[in-house]
Design an enzyme around this catalytic site. Structure first.
Site, short mmCIF file in Angstrom:
data_model
loop_
_atom_site.label_atom_id
_atom_site.label_comp_id
_atom_site.label_asym_id
_atom_site.label_seq_id
_atom_site.Cartn_x
_atom_site.Cartn_y
_atom_site.Cartn_z
N GLY A 44 42.66 40.60 42.08
CA GLY A 44 42.14 39.30 41.67
C GLY A 44 43.10 38.13 41.72
N GLU A 99 47.82 36.49 36.56
CA GLU A 99 46.53 37.18 36.43
C GLU A 99 45.40 36.20 36.73
OE1 GLU A 99 44.67 39.55 36.40
OE2 GLU A 99 44.90 40.97 34.78
N ASP A 103 40.15 39.04 29.87
CA ASP A 103 38.85 39.30 29.26
C ASP A 103 39.11 39.94 27.90
OD1 ASP A 103 36.21 39.82 28.80
OD2 ASP A 103 35.91 41.18 30.46
N VAL A 153 32.05 36.10 35.69
CA VAL A 153 32.19 35.08 36.73
C VAL A 153 32.83 35.66 37.99
CG1 VAL A 153 32.34 33.11 35.14
CG2 VAL A 153 34.42 34.36 35.73
P1 IMP Z 1 40.65 42.97 30.51
O1 IMP Z 1 41.54 44.17 30.47
O2 IMP Z 1 39.37 43.22 29.79
O3 IMP Z 1 41.31 41.70 30.06
O4 IMP Z 1 40.17 42.84 32.02
C1 IMP Z 1 40.86 42.10 32.94
C2 IMP Z 1 40.41 42.39 34.34
O5 IMP Z 1 38.99 42.63 34.41
C3 IMP Z 1 40.65 41.19 35.22
O6 IMP Z 1 41.89 41.26 35.84
C4 IMP Z 1 39.50 41.24 36.20
O7 IMP Z 1 39.86 42.03 37.31
C5 IMP Z 1 38.39 41.92 35.46
N1 IMP Z 1 37.44 40.92 34.90
C6 IMP Z 1 37.32 40.53 33.61
N2 IMP Z 1 36.36 39.61 33.46
C7 IMP Z 1 35.86 39.38 34.69
C8 IMP Z 1 34.83 38.48 35.21
O8 IMP Z 1 34.18 37.70 34.50
N3 IMP Z 1 34.62 38.55 36.55
C9 IMP Z 1 35.31 39.38 37.40
N4 IMP Z 1 36.26 40.21 36.95
C10 IMP Z 1 36.54 40.22 35.63
MG MG Z 2 42.38 41.53 38.02
#
Ligand code: IMP
Ligand code: MG
Length: 181
Positions: A44, A99, A103, A153
């Site tokens: 990403g 990053e 999320d 998104v």
């Molecule tokens: P976290 O560990 O929940 O913070 O997830 C982070 C990772 O989940 C990011 O690096 C993204 O690859 C993916 N991610 C989280 N939210 C979204 C979104 O709204 N769209 C697409 N990918 C997401």
């Molecule tokens: Mg990512």
């Protein structure tokens, strides 16, 4: 093509570009006289990394990590696995993790801990987007782009089932896109 799948644009291309420029200016100021190691979180972050780097006025190097977080679903698993590690050691280095989005923050909090254990001089985080309502962990993100609500998104590096990463803006998808798989 992909444009037909878009429900609404949350952040326009101009807004994204202005913010990336602003973040790069801040980073360049903060790291003045130092050499930064940008660590991009694949996949990403590759678009942000490229745009950000082209606005930096401090010397910098690139490395990348790949971690598993989502598969093709839209919910985080909370399980973090390193699929690709850094090419080189980071002891004594000024590391800036780049990053796309924070999320739950679980991926990042794992990464920060993991990189800290390798004894770099500093570790900071730059993320274009973050969802404050979703945060499940305490992380300090020094360089933040936009706060967004808890919606899924795509665009500017972010995918749904590996698609839409190329879109120059950040947008939501029409519900029928998820139904048709
Ligand atoms: P976290 O560990 O929940 O913070 O997830 C982070 C990772 O989940 C990011 O690096 C993204 O690859 C993916 N991610 C989280 N939210 C979204 C979104 O709204 N769209 C697409 N990918 C997401
Ligand atoms: Mg990512």
């Amino acid at each position: 093509m992909y444009e037909d799948d878009i429900e609404s644009v949350l952040i326009t291309e101009d807004q994204v570009q202005a913010k990336v420029h602003e973040l790069a200016a801040q980073i360049s100021k903060d790291y003045g006289g130092r050499q930064v190691l940008l660590v991009g979180v694949l996949k990403g972050a590759f678009i942000l990394m490229a745009d950000l780097a082209r606005h930096l006025t401090v010397p910098h190097e690139f490395d990348f990590m790949a971690v598993s977080s989502y598969g093709s679903a839209t919910q985080t698993s909370g399980v973090v696995r390193i699929l690709k590690d850094l090419d080189r050691g980071i002891q004594g280095r000024d590391v800036l993790i780049v990053e796309d989005i924070i999320d739950s923050g679980l991926t990042l909090s794992y990464l920060v801990k993991n990189l800290r254990s390798r004894r770099p001089a500093t570790v900071e985080v730059c993320a274009l987007l973050y969802k404050p309502e979703q945060l499940k962990t305490d992380i300090d993100v020094k360089y933040k782009g936009f706060e967004i609500p808890s919606v899924f998104v795509v665009g500017y590096g972010l995918d749904y089932a590996e698609k839409y990463r190329n879109l120059p803006y950040v947008a939501t998808l029409r519900p029928e896109v998820y139904r048709s798989g």
